[in-house]
Design a protein around this motif. Structure first.
Motif, PDB file in Angstrom:
ATOM      1  N   VAL A 113      19.657  27.157 -58.540  1.00 33.47           N
ATOM      2  CA  VAL A 113      19.990  26.299 -57.409  1.00 33.47           C
ATOM      3  C   VAL A 113      19.515  24.875 -57.644  1.00 33.47           C
ATOM      4  CG1 VAL A 113      19.641  25.914 -54.947  1.00 33.47           C
ATOM      5  CG2 VAL A 113      19.956  28.233 -55.803  1.00 33.47           C
ATOM      6  N   THR A 114      18.282  24.718 -58.114  1.00 30.60           N
ATOM      7  CA  THR A 114      17.684  23.387 -58.177  1.00 30.60           C
ATOM      8  C   THR A 114      17.961  22.631 -59.471  1.00 30.60           C
ATOM      9  OG1 THR A 114      15.604  24.323 -58.997  1.00 30.60           O
ATOM     10  CG2 THR A 114      15.823  24.022 -56.613  1.00 30.60           C
ATOM     11  N   HIS A 115      18.373  23.332 -60.522  1.00 32.09           N
ATOM     12  CA  HIS A 115      18.540  22.661 -61.810  1.00 32.09           C
ATOM     13  C   HIS A 115      19.938  22.847 -62.395  1.00 32.09           C
ATOM     14  CE1 HIS A 115      14.291  21.598 -62.034  1.00 32.09           C
ATOM     15  NE2 HIS A 115      14.030  22.815 -61.580  1.00 32.09           N
ATOM     16  N   VAL A 116      20.273  24.080 -62.755  1.00 30.92           N
ATOM     17  CA  VAL A 116      21.552  24.312 -63.429  1.00 30.92           C
ATOM     18  C   VAL A 116      22.720  23.876 -62.556  1.00 30.92           C
ATOM     19  CG1 VAL A 116      23.061  26.037 -64.474  1.00 30.92           C
ATOM     20  CG2 VAL A 116      20.592  26.199 -64.797  1.00 30.92           C
ATOM     21  N   PHE A 117      22.660  24.190 -61.254  1.00 32.08           N
ATOM     22  CA  PHE A 117      23.775  23.904 -60.370  1.00 32.08           C
ATOM     23  C   PHE A 117      23.565  22.665 -59.505  1.00 32.08           C
ATOM     24  CE2 PHE A 117      25.340  28.038 -61.483  1.00 32.08           C
ATOM     25  CZ  PHE A 117      26.712  27.920 -61.304  1.00 32.08           C
ATOM     26  N   ALA A 118      22.599  21.833 -59.850  1.00 29.53           N
ATOM     27  CA  ALA A 118      22.496  20.555 -59.151  1.00 29.53           C
ATOM     28  C   ALA A 118      23.785  19.776 -59.387  1.00 29.53           C
ATOM     29  CB  ALA A 118      21.294  19.769 -59.671  1.00 29.53           C
ATOM     30  N   ASP A 119      24.331  19.191 -58.344  1.00 20.30           N
ATOM     31  CA  ASP A 119      25.621  18.513 -58.460  1.00 20.30           C
ATOM     32  C   ASP A 119      25.532  17.354 -59.443  1.00 20.30           C
ATOM     33  OD1 ASP A 119      28.215  17.745 -58.088  1.00 20.30           O
ATOM     34  OD2 ASP A 119      27.905  16.851 -56.114  1.00 20.30           O
ATOM     35  N   GLY A 120      26.403  17.383 -60.472  1.00 23.20           N
ATOM     36  CA  GLY A 120      26.398  16.330 -61.482  1.00 23.20           C
ATOM     37  C   GLY A 120      27.379  15.215 -61.209  1.00 23.20           C
ATOM     38  N   GLU A 121      28.205  15.365 -60.180  1.00 24.95           N
ATOM     39  CA  GLU A 121      29.249  14.374 -59.914  1.00 24.95           C
ATOM     40  C   GLU A 121      28.695  12.969 -59.659  1.00 24.95           C
ATOM     41  OE1 GLU A 121      33.513  14.393 -57.638  1.00 24.95           O
ATOM     42  OE2 GLU A 121      31.777  15.095 -56.485  1.00 24.95           O
ATOM     43  N   PRO A 122      27.611  12.804 -58.882  1.00 26.83           N
ATOM     44  CA  PRO A 122      27.087  11.452 -58.668  1.00 26.83           C
ATOM     45  C   PRO A 122      26.634  10.772 -59.954  1.00 26.83           C
ATOM     46  CG  PRO A 122      26.203  12.964 -57.034  1.00 26.83           C
ATOM     47  CD  PRO A 122      26.893  13.806 -58.076  1.00 26.83           C
ATOM     48  N   LEU A 123      26.367  11.561 -61.005  1.00 30.50           N
ATOM     49  CA  LEU A 123      25.903  11.011 -62.276  1.00 30.50           C
ATOM     50  C   LEU A 123      27.015  10.977 -63.316  1.00 30.50           C
ATOM     51  CD1 LEU A 123      22.447  12.833 -62.444  1.00 30.50           C
ATOM     52  CD2 LEU A 123      22.889  10.465 -61.815  1.00 30.50           C
ATOM     53  N   GLY A 124      28.248  11.222 -62.884  1.00 32.51           N
ATOM     54  CA  GLY A 124      29.364  11.156 -63.812  1.00 32.51           C
ATOM     55  C   GLY A 124      29.679  12.464 -64.508  1.00 32.51           C
ATOM     56  N   GLY A 125      29.016  13.543 -64.111  1.00 31.60           N
ATOM     57  CA  GLY A 125      29.241  14.840 -64.739  1.00 31.60           C
ATOM     58  C   GLY A 125      30.063  15.749 -63.853  1.00 31.60           C
ATOM     59  N   PRO A 126      30.078  17.053 -64.137  1.00 34.13           N
ATOM     60  CA  PRO A 126      30.852  18.007 -63.341  1.00 34.13           C
ATOM     61  C   PRO A 126      30.348  18.107 -61.908  1.00 34.13           C
ATOM     62  CG  PRO A 126      30.235  18.954 -65.466  1.00 34.13           C
ATOM     63  CD  PRO A 126      29.443  17.697 -65.310  1.00 34.13           C
ATOM     64  N   ARG A 127      31.263  18.461 -61.034  1.00 36.58           N
ATOM     65  CA  ARG A 127      30.889  18.757 -59.659  1.00 36.58           C
ATOM     66  C   ARG A 127      30.501  20.221 -59.587  1.00 36.58           C
ATOM     67  NH1 ARG A 127      34.809  18.308 -54.284  1.00 36.58           N
ATOM     68  NH2 ARG A 127      33.318  19.216 -52.811  1.00 36.58           N
ATOM     69  N   LEU A 128      29.296  20.490 -59.099  1.00 40.63           N
ATOM     70  CA  LEU A 128      28.794  21.858 -59.058  1.00 40.63           C
ATOM     71  C   LEU A 128      28.152  22.162 -57.720  1.00 40.63           C
ATOM     72  CD1 LEU A 128      27.386  20.815 -62.232  1.00 40.63           C
ATOM     73  CD2 LEU A 128      27.865  23.234 -62.319  1.00 40.63           C
ATOM     74  N   SER A 129      28.179  23.437 -57.370  1.00 42.97           N
ATOM     75  CA  SER A 129      27.397  23.889 -56.222  1.00 42.97           C
ATOM     76  C   SER A 129      27.211  25.390 -56.316  1.00 42.97           C
ATOM     77  CB  SER A 129      28.074  23.521 -54.895  1.00 42.97           C
ATOM     78  OG  SER A 129      29.246  24.275 -54.701  1.00 42.97           O
ATOM     79  N   ILE A 130      26.076  25.842 -55.821  1.00 49.06           N
ATOM     80  CA  ILE A 130      25.827  27.264 -55.648  1.00 49.06           C
ATOM     81  C   ILE A 130      25.178  27.419 -54.285  1.00 49.06           C
ATOM     82  CG2 ILE A 130      23.586  27.178 -56.823  1.00 49.06           C
ATOM     83  CD1 ILE A 130      24.161  30.056 -57.798  1.00 49.06           C
ATOM     84  N   ALA A 131      25.673  28.346 -53.494  1.00 50.20           N
ATOM     85  CA  ALA A 131      25.168  28.514 -52.136  1.00 50.20           C
ATOM     86  C   ALA A 131      24.961  29.983 -51.839  1.00 50.20           C
ATOM     87  CB  ALA A 131      26.147  27.907 -51.129  1.00 50.20           C
TER      88      ALA A 131
END
Length: 429
Positions: A113-131
């Motif tokens: 939750v806190t690392h692998v799936f942290a949303d990367g979109e704001p940093l130019g990377g993939p958009r991710l989420s886990i809930a």
């Protein structure tokens, strides 16, 4: 518009708060806007678990179908069940998940939750989420110890609902949550009739990924060509192509292609891998090997780019759904589906002893095109109360023409976490 539910109101607030929470005298790094590699080691068997489970799902439900699943989503749910179990039930789950302790599973989920799936979109990377979400009947109360795990390790929010008189309304509520968390890709996770007045607890997990290729394909180069099916017939489908060097590696009997996604300003690196058998009908044998050989993915990774002569990848979309309890029972996980072992979840000896898992539902979706990949999966676990390294061919040039059935994997390469696994048998289906 109806006001947000307690689950929706509390979820983000708890996740943001707990990402800064100190645990075991160290502070967990907040990577919601930063990402990064996990601070705790990912279980070395995580990829093996994913391939083995996928192979069993294919052999049971999808011998002749396109498939995409997220074994990771099911692993997270089973980890949460293990945290709420005791005795032989907990031992059986730990054995199946190849973990020594529940704490190890909790740490794994927290890192996701806190690392692998942290949303990367704001940093130019993939958009991710886990809930993660938990819906419990209003007549029950989670045990404080289990509730702490739910909130701290799984970053899940819980909501009290009325299963006894409004079961179908709760089902629709869970489905709406899954649809929202997967950006609209997963609809109707729980089918009609899957939730009734006997339901006492629902635990759900949703995973979403959208990544752009590091090197996008030129749409003007996409052309229709033949794709060979397992029965020897062919269909015409659009193939993407590119003349640049590619990450390809040839092994005895198959080749592997790595297509990296655009990386954000963090340490994570996401890629999609295509495992293409040499023989046009060779996928079943390759799947069997991948699901039984320990360390298969790590032993078959393309490490450098090579020149390609013929290079074609089909565009495709896959949607797949299944109920996992039959698969798990076939793999020896039977006690969670019986009464008596889930005693650490709710604050009532009677209800705890009568709780059991009655179903595990998953829906998944993936789309691959010239821009990149969008994929999502959602899983829901329903509980009831009641009675009851290898030879490598060194070559200077290589062809990679994915014109027949293949396996694919979406993976975070730094941690080795496998997000999705699938097979493509027919791009037109």
């Amino acid at each position: 518009m109806s006001p947000p539910s307690k689950l929706e109101r509390v979820s983000k607030r708890k996740i943001q708060k707990r990402r800064h929470k100190k645990t075991d005298n160290r502070t967990t790094k907040n990577t919601h806007n930063g990402g990064g590699a996990p601070t705790e080691p990912i279980p070395v068997n995580e990829a093996d678990f994913s391939l083995s489970l996928s192979n069993h799902v294919i052999s049971t439900f999808a011998k002749d179908k396109n498939l995409v699943i997220s074994p990771l989503s099911i692993r997270v749910l089973l980890g949460l069940v293990a945290a709420g179990s005791n005795g032989p039930t907990r031992d059986q789950l730990l054995g199946f998940l190849k973990s020594d302790t529940v704490e190890e599973l909790n740490s794994f989920s927290s890192n996701l939750v806190t690392h692998v799936f942290a949303d990367g979109e704001p940093l130019g990377g993939p958009r991710l989420s886990i809930a993660n979400g938990v819906w419990i009947d209003r007549s029950l109360r989670l045990k404080p110890s289990f509730e702490e795990i739910v909130h701290s390790s799984y970053m899940a929010a819980s909501d009290h609902v009325d299963f006894r008189t409004k079961a179908d309304k709760v089902r629709k509520k869970v489905n709406a949550w899954a649809e929202k968390e997967t950006n609209g890709l997963i609809k109707d996770l729980l089918p009609p009739g899957s939730v009734d007045y006997m339901t006492r607890l629902i635990v759900a997990n949703a995973v979403y990924f959208k990544g752009a290729w590091l090197d996008k394909f030129d749409t003007s180069h996409t052309k229709d060509d033949k794709f060979f099916l397992l029965d020897g017939s062919t269909v015409k489908v659009p193939f993407m192509t590119d003349r640049r060097m590619q990450y390809v590696r040839a092994f005895d009997g198959f080749k592997v292609l790595r297509l990296p996604y655009k990386q954000g300003k963090d340490k994570r690196k996401f890629s999609m891998y295509f495992f293409l058998p040499d023989a046009k009908d060779g996928l079943p044998a390759l799947l069997e090997r991948a699901g039984s050989e320990s360390g298969f993915i790590e032993s078959h990774l393309p490490e450098y780019k090579v020149s390609v002569r013929r290079f074609r990848i089909p565009k495709f979309k896959i949607g797949f759904e299944f109920e996992a309890s039959r698969i798990l029972a076939g793999l020896g996980v039977v006690l969670p589906f019986r009464m008596g072992g889930l005693t650490e979840m709710v604050d009532s000896d009677i209800d705890g002893k009568e709780l059991y898992v009655s179903g595990i539902f998953q829906k998944a979706f993936v789309e691959v095109n010239e821009q990149g990949t969008e994929a999502a999966a959602a899983s829901a676990l329903r509980m009831m109360g009641g009675c009851m390294r290898n030879s490598v061919k060194i070559i200077e040039y290589v062809d990679f023409v994915a014109d027949h059935p293949f396996m694919f994997v979406i993976r975070e390469d730094v941690s080795g976490v496998v997000l999705f696994v699938g097979q493509l048998l027919n791009p037109t289906c």
